[in-house]
Design a protein around this motif. Structure first.
Motif, PDB file in Angstrom:
ATOM      1  N   PRO A  33       0.898  -1.341   0.015  1.00 52.86           N
ATOM      2  CA  PRO A  33       0.000  -0.082  -0.075  1.00 52.86           C
ATOM      3  C   PRO A  33       0.829   1.199  -0.053  1.00 52.86           C
ATOM      4  N   GLN A  34       1.853   1.354   0.810  1.00 55.14           N
ATOM      5  CA  GLN A  34       2.702   2.501   0.774  1.00 55.14           C
ATOM      6  C   GLN A  34       3.562   2.431  -0.491  1.00 55.14           C
ATOM      7  N   LEU A  35       4.020   1.567  -1.016  1.00 58.72           N
ATOM      8  CA  LEU A  35       4.732   1.686  -2.365  1.00 58.72           C
ATOM      9  C   LEU A  35       3.710   2.255  -3.458  1.00 58.72           C
ATOM     10  N   TRP A  36       2.443   1.630  -3.444  1.00 57.98           N
ATOM     11  CA  TRP A  36       1.432   2.002  -4.336  1.00 57.98           C
ATOM     12  C   TRP A  36       1.240   3.601  -4.201  1.00 57.98           C
ATOM     13  N   ALA A  37       1.125   3.835  -2.942  1.00 58.56           N
ATOM     14  CA  ALA A  37       0.797   5.368  -2.634  1.00 58.56           C
ATOM     15  C   ALA A  37       1.724   6.197  -3.079  1.00 58.56           C
ATOM     16  N   ARG A  38       3.303   5.839  -3.359  1.00 58.90           N
ATOM     17  CA  ARG A  38       4.318   6.564  -3.632  1.00 58.90           C
ATOM     18  C   ARG A  38       4.742   5.888  -5.091  1.00 58.90           C
ATOM     19  N   ARG A  39       3.756   5.677  -5.908  1.00 58.56           N
ATOM     20  CA  ARG A  39       4.236   4.884  -7.111  1.00 58.56           C
ATOM     21  C   ARG A  39       4.978   5.776  -8.150  1.00 58.56           C
ATOM     22  N   ARG A  40       4.653   6.971  -8.345  1.00 58.80           N
ATOM     23  CA  ARG A  40       5.298   8.045  -9.068  1.00 58.80           C
ATOM     24  C   ARG A  40       7.042   7.929  -8.743  1.00 58.80           C
ATOM     25  N   LEU A  41       7.176   8.346  -7.493  1.00 58.85           N
ATOM     26  CA  LEU A  41       8.551   8.046  -6.792  1.00 58.85           C
ATOM     27  C   LEU A  41       9.281   7.040  -7.185  1.00 58.85           C
ATOM     28  N   VAL A  42       8.434   5.914  -6.797  1.00 57.93           N
ATOM     29  CA  VAL A  42       9.186   4.551  -7.145  1.00 57.93           C
ATOM     30  C   VAL A  42       9.493   4.337  -8.604  1.00 57.93           C
ATOM     31  N   ALA A  43       8.480   4.644  -9.540  1.00 56.00           N
ATOM     32  CA  ALA A  43       8.692   4.524 -10.877  1.00 56.00           C
ATOM     33  C   ALA A  43       9.890   5.363 -11.392  1.00 56.00           C
ATOM     34  N   LEU A  44       9.890   6.700 -10.999  1.00 55.56           N
ATOM     35  CA  LEU A  44      11.003   7.539 -11.330  1.00 55.56           C
ATOM     36  C   LEU A  44      12.366   7.187 -10.812  1.00 55.56           C
ATOM     37  N   GLY A  45      12.176   6.864  -9.614  1.00 53.33           N
ATOM     38  CA  GLY A  45      13.518   6.259  -9.126  1.00 53.33           C
ATOM     39  C   GLY A  45      14.071   5.058  -9.624  1.00 53.33           C
ATOM     40  N   THR A  46      13.372   4.337 -10.199  1.00 53.81           N
ATOM     41  CA  THR A  46      13.598   2.945 -10.754  1.00 53.81           C
ATOM     42  C   THR A  46      14.025   3.156 -12.315  1.00 53.81           C
ATOM     43  N   LEU A  47      13.158   3.653 -12.972  1.00 57.85           N
ATOM     44  CA  LEU A  47      13.451   3.741 -14.455  1.00 57.85           C
ATOM     45  C   LEU A  47      14.712   4.499 -14.836  1.00 57.85           C
ATOM     46  N   VAL A  48      14.961   5.719 -14.142  1.00 58.43           N
ATOM     47  CA  VAL A  48      16.019   6.507 -14.730  1.00 58.43           C
ATOM     48  C   VAL A  48      17.525   5.595 -14.618  1.00 58.43           C
ATOM     49  N   PRO A  49      17.667   5.354 -13.389  1.00 55.89           N
ATOM     50  CA  PRO A  49      19.015   4.358 -13.264  1.00 55.89           C
ATOM     51  C   PRO A  49      18.984   3.239 -14.299  1.00 55.89           C
ATOM     52  N   VAL A  51      15.488  -6.668 -18.170  1.00 56.78           N
ATOM     53  CA  VAL A  51      14.525  -7.206 -17.245  1.00 56.78           C
ATOM     54  C   VAL A  51      15.151  -7.115 -15.872  1.00 56.78           C
ATOM     55  N   PHE A  52      16.507  -7.324 -16.114  1.00 56.51           N
ATOM     56  CA  PHE A  52      17.281  -7.492 -14.874  1.00 56.51           C
ATOM     57  C   PHE A  52      17.487  -6.196 -14.159  1.00 56.51           C
ATOM     58  N   PHE A  53      17.871  -5.118 -15.208  1.00 51.14           N
ATOM     59  CA  PHE A  53      18.209  -3.803 -14.657  1.00 51.14           C
ATOM     60  C   PHE A  53      17.010  -3.224 -14.065  1.00 51.14           C
ATOM     61  N   LEU A  54      15.973  -3.540 -14.456  1.00 43.90           N
ATOM     62  CA  LEU A  54      14.492  -3.009 -13.927  1.00 43.90           C
ATOM     63  C   LEU A  54      14.246  -3.741 -12.379  1.00 43.90           C
ATOM     64  N   VAL A  55      14.238  -4.768 -12.579  1.00 48.65           N
ATOM     65  CA  VAL A  55      13.864  -5.456 -11.206  1.00 48.65           C
ATOM     66  C   VAL A  55      14.837  -5.293 -10.187  1.00 48.65           C
ATOM     67  N   THR A  56      16.239  -5.231 -10.655  1.00 41.88           N
ATOM     68  CA  THR A  56      17.245  -4.883  -9.649  1.00 41.88           C
ATOM     69  C   THR A  56      17.286  -3.517  -8.769  1.00 41.88           C
ATOM     70  N   ASN A  57      16.903  -2.632 -10.022  1.00 41.78           N
ATOM     71  CA  ASN A  57      16.634  -0.914  -9.579  1.00 41.78           C
ATOM     72  C   ASN A  57      15.385  -0.921  -8.749  1.00 41.78           C
ATOM     73  N   LEU A  80      17.360   2.763 -17.167  1.00 37.95           N
ATOM     74  CA  LEU A  80      17.614   3.195 -18.603  1.00 37.95           C
ATOM     75  C   LEU A  80      19.198   3.437 -18.614  1.00 37.95           C
ATOM     76  N   TYR A  81      19.904   4.234 -17.700  1.00 36.94           N
ATOM     77  CA  TYR A  81      21.223   4.554 -17.856  1.00 36.94           C
ATOM     78  C   TYR A  81      22.156   2.923 -17.811  1.00 36.94           C
ATOM     79  N   LEU A  82      21.812   2.039 -16.855  1.00 34.37           N
ATOM     80  CA  LEU A  82      22.481   0.862 -16.972  1.00 34.37           C
ATOM     81  C   LEU A  82      22.186   0.091 -18.398  1.00 34.37           C
ATOM     82  N   CYS A  83      21.086   0.046 -18.632  1.00 38.57           N
ATOM     83  CA  CYS A  83      20.908  -0.603 -19.823  1.00 38.57           C
ATOM     84  C   CYS A  83      21.637  -0.146 -21.275  1.00 38.57           C
TER      85      CYS A  83
END
Length: 269
Positions: free
Chosen positions: A173-189, A227-233, A191-194
């Motif tokens: 529930p807390q992660l879903w409430a902060r889903r934008r933060l989680v998405a932005l925090g995950t996707l940027v690094p 997929v690996f970099f998506l899940v690890t981040n 994409l760089y690592l990819c």
């Protein structure tokens, strides 16, 4: 293709400069980690303490899996790309596992971390949905692991599922409430690592087995690596957000925690 970069040179070319850049720019946005209760060094110390814990867990959880896949022949390293190995993996691989959580954490520190936790609806149902999704990922991974062409993809899914299940069971529930933060925090690094992973493969620093991969590429990058970099981040970001939530809960007065627990049982957060 002849190896142009060694694994150590890869770190020096792509990971160290990024870390230094994020550290330098982090001084500008440091107040973002210092919101929500205590400020200054105490909050920063808690944040980086959480990063250290997440990094330790990443090392313990990833090293055996990594060594198994290398021993299985899912991937390997160019003959001139490594200086030394420990087990089946080169030293540079252990450094990569160590550095990645810190890069992600340095990026996350630039974003606005939670200073309060909103009431969420149906927390039990949200946690249950997270567990069902994680279980589906795990089962799908084990099924895919039994076929050569999807072995690597299945190994990633099966390996990722327990971590996702734990994180979502604790704080979906807390992660879903902060889903934008989680998405932005995950996707940027991610994409760089990819991007840099694509370069490393191009120059033969590491090589993926054609037998154990699907052959599907996204912008020239094997889909398994994406997929690996998506899940690890995602592991790192969710872990740090939940670490902040747990600390904030511990700082609440006992009466507030009791009221929150009662509210949660009847549909609140």
């Amino acid at each position: 293709m002849t190896t142009v970069l060694t694994y150590l040179q890869f770190h020096l070319a792509f990971l160290v400069p990024l870390a230094l850049f994020l550290i330098a720019t982090g001084f500008v946005s440091r107040t973002r980690i210092e919101r929500g209760g205590l400020v200054g060094r105490a909050v920063a110390r808690r944040y980086w303490g959480g990063v250290a814990i997440v990094t330790g867990v990443a090392l313990v959880y990833t090293i055996p899996w990594d060594n198994y896949l290398i021993a299985r022949g899912v991937w390997w390293y160019g003959p001139d790309a490594t200086l030394a190995t420990l087990g089946y993996a080169p030293v540079g691989e252990y450094l990569f596992i160590l550095v990645q959580p810190w890069l992600t954490a340095l990026w996350l520190a630039h974003l606005t971390l939670p200073s309060s936790w909103p009431t969420v609806d149906r927390p039990i149902a949200t946690r249950a949905a997270g567990l069902v999704l994680a279980a589906a990922i795990g089962v799908g991974g084990w099924v895919a692991f039994g076929t050569d062409s999807t072995l690597y993809l299945g190994a990633i899914a099966a390996w990722a599922a327990p971590v996702l299940a734990l994180q979502w069971a604790v704080g979906a529930p807390q992660l879903w409430a902060r889903r934008r933060l989680v998405a932005l925090g995950t996707l940027v690094p991610a994409l760089y690592l990819c991007l840099v992973d694509r370069i490393a493969i191009e120059y033969g620093i590491w090589v993926l087995s054609e037998r154990y991969t699907t052959g599907v590429h996204v912008a020239g990058l094997p889909v398994e690596e994406a997929v690996f970099f998506l899940v690890t981040n995602l592991f790192v970001v969710q872990g740090l957000v939940l670490f902040r939530w747990v600390l904030d809960r511990r700082r609440e007065p006992a009466s507030s925690r009791t009221a929150s627990a009662v509210e949660s049982a009847f549909g609140g957060s």
